[in-house]
Design an enzyme around this catalytic site. Structure first.
Site, PDB file in Angstrom:
ATOM      1  CG  HIS A  17      -3.260   6.329 -13.010  1.00  0.00           C
ATOM      2  ND1 HIS A  17      -4.098   7.227 -12.387  1.00  0.00           N
ATOM      3  CD2 HIS A  17      -2.186   6.208 -12.200  1.00  0.00           C
ATOM      4  CE1 HIS A  17      -3.557   7.616 -11.241  1.00  0.00           C
ATOM      5  NE2 HIS A  17      -2.394   7.016 -11.110  1.00  0.00           N
ATOM      6  CE  LYS A  41      -1.419   6.880   0.350  1.00  0.00           C
ATOM      7  NZ  LYS A  41      -1.166   6.765  -1.108  1.00  0.00           N
ATOM      8  NE  ARG A  90       4.224  10.910 -11.493  1.00  0.00           N
ATOM      9  CZ  ARG A  90       3.531  11.194 -10.416  1.00  0.00           C
ATOM     10  NH1 ARG A  90       2.344  11.712 -10.532  1.00  0.00           N
ATOM     11  NH2 ARG A  90       4.017  10.978  -9.214  1.00  0.00           N
ATOM     12  CB  SER A 128      -4.521  11.177  -8.290  1.00  0.00           C
ATOM     13  OG  SER A 128      -4.440  10.096  -9.163  1.00  0.00           O
TER      14      SER A 128
HETATM   15  O1  PNS Z   1      -0.605   5.208  -6.410  1.00  0.00           O
HETATM   16  P1  PNS Z   1       0.342   5.112  -5.250  1.00  0.00           P
HETATM   17  O2  PNS Z   1      -0.297   5.720  -4.009  1.00  0.00           O
HETATM   18  O3  PNS Z   1       1.696   5.693  -5.552  1.00  0.00           O
HETATM   19  O4  PNS Z   1       0.541   3.529  -4.976  1.00  0.00           O
HETATM   20  C1  PNS Z   1       1.331   3.083  -3.887  1.00  0.00           C
HETATM   21  C2  PNS Z   1       1.180   1.569  -3.649  1.00  0.00           C
HETATM   22  C3  PNS Z   1      -0.272   1.187  -3.519  1.00  0.00           C
HETATM   23  C4  PNS Z   1       1.786   0.817  -4.823  1.00  0.00           C
HETATM   24  C5  PNS Z   1       1.982   1.234  -2.359  1.00  0.00           C
HETATM   25  O5  PNS Z   1       1.611   2.111  -1.361  1.00  0.00           O
HETATM   26  C6  PNS Z   1       1.751  -0.199  -1.880  1.00  0.00           C
HETATM   27  O6  PNS Z   1       2.124  -1.147  -2.517  1.00  0.00           O
HETATM   28  N1  PNS Z   1       1.113  -0.329  -0.700  1.00  0.00           N
HETATM   29  C7  PNS Z   1       0.806  -1.614  -0.107  1.00  0.00           C
HETATM   30  C8  PNS Z   1       1.608  -1.840   1.174  1.00  0.00           C
HETATM   31  C9  PNS Z   1       2.966  -2.444   0.878  1.00  0.00           C
HETATM   32  O7  PNS Z   1       3.087  -3.483   0.251  1.00  0.00           O
HETATM   33  N2  PNS Z   1       4.030  -1.777   1.355  1.00  0.00           N
HETATM   34  C10 PNS Z   1       5.384  -2.274   1.217  1.00  0.00           C
HETATM   35  C11 PNS Z   1       6.077  -1.754  -0.010  1.00  0.00           C
HETATM   36  S1  PNS Z   1       7.042  -0.352   0.410  1.00  0.00           S
END
Ligand code: PNS
Length: 159
Positions: A17, A41, A90, A128
């Site tokens: 990150h 989560k 990645r 993570s």
């Molecule tokens: O680090 P991560 O868990 O891969 O991040 C995922 C994240 C936070 C970017 C994604 O889950 C997110 O944007 N969640 C907010 C809900 C949302 O907007 N969902 C619609 C997009 S599919």
């Protein structure tokens, strides 16, 4: 002024990150690292703890600020007046999920684009989730996260 958002769970923040944060901070005028507050989560660290850890590791980068959000990312992006969402890629395994998310966000809001940065090779294996698993068995995570973060992870596992 170009403002970008780098959203994620950051549970905890890793060198992978930090690599993306440093590189995107060079490209955009302002970078907002945004921690998702998602009750569905069950993270190891609370949102407040994750924000604090990110603030610590980003303290030296002038144009970076850390925030948290709940709800849809596109709504948060609009509220923050961000032009771009940053995501790290990645490996090809990330691609399908990231593409789906970027396209969904684009359908939800035409105002924000997703920019992908490829994670530096040395961190391409890092997540993570694996950091937590390795730490839960008491093994060394110093190659994966900064020392201050490693200490907090071990504390969670009673170390
Ligand atoms: O680090 P991560 O868990 O891969 O991040 C995922 C994240 C936070 C970017 C994604 O889950 C997110 O944007 N969640 C907010 C809900 C949302 O907007 N969902 C619609 C997009 S599919």
């Amino acid at each position: 002024m170009k403002r970008a958002i780098y959203p994620g769970s950051f549970d905890p923040v890793t060198y992978g990150h930090i690599d993306i944060i440093k590189r995107s901070a060079k490209v955009f005028d302002e970078l907002v690292v945004a921690v998702l507050s998602n009750k569905a989560k069950s993270p190891l660290f609370s949102v407040e703890e994750r924000v604090k850890m990110l603030q610590e590791v980003c303290a030296d980068i002038e144009n970076v600020r850390v925030d948290s959000f709940s709800g849809l990312l596109v709504d948060y992006a609009a509220k923050s007046e961000a032009d771009v969402i940053i995501r790290g890629l990645r490996a090809v395994t990330d691609f399908e999920y990231e593409l789906q998310m970027a396209q969904t966000n684009r359908k939800l809001s035409g105002d924000v684009d997703t920019v992908f940065l490829t994670t530096s090779l040395e961190y391409a294996y890092l997540s993570s989730t694996t950091v937590k698993e390795v730490a839960s068995f008491g093994r060394d995570i110093s190659r994966f996260v900064p020392e201050s973060i490693a200490k907090k992870v071990y504390e969670k596992y009673g170390g």
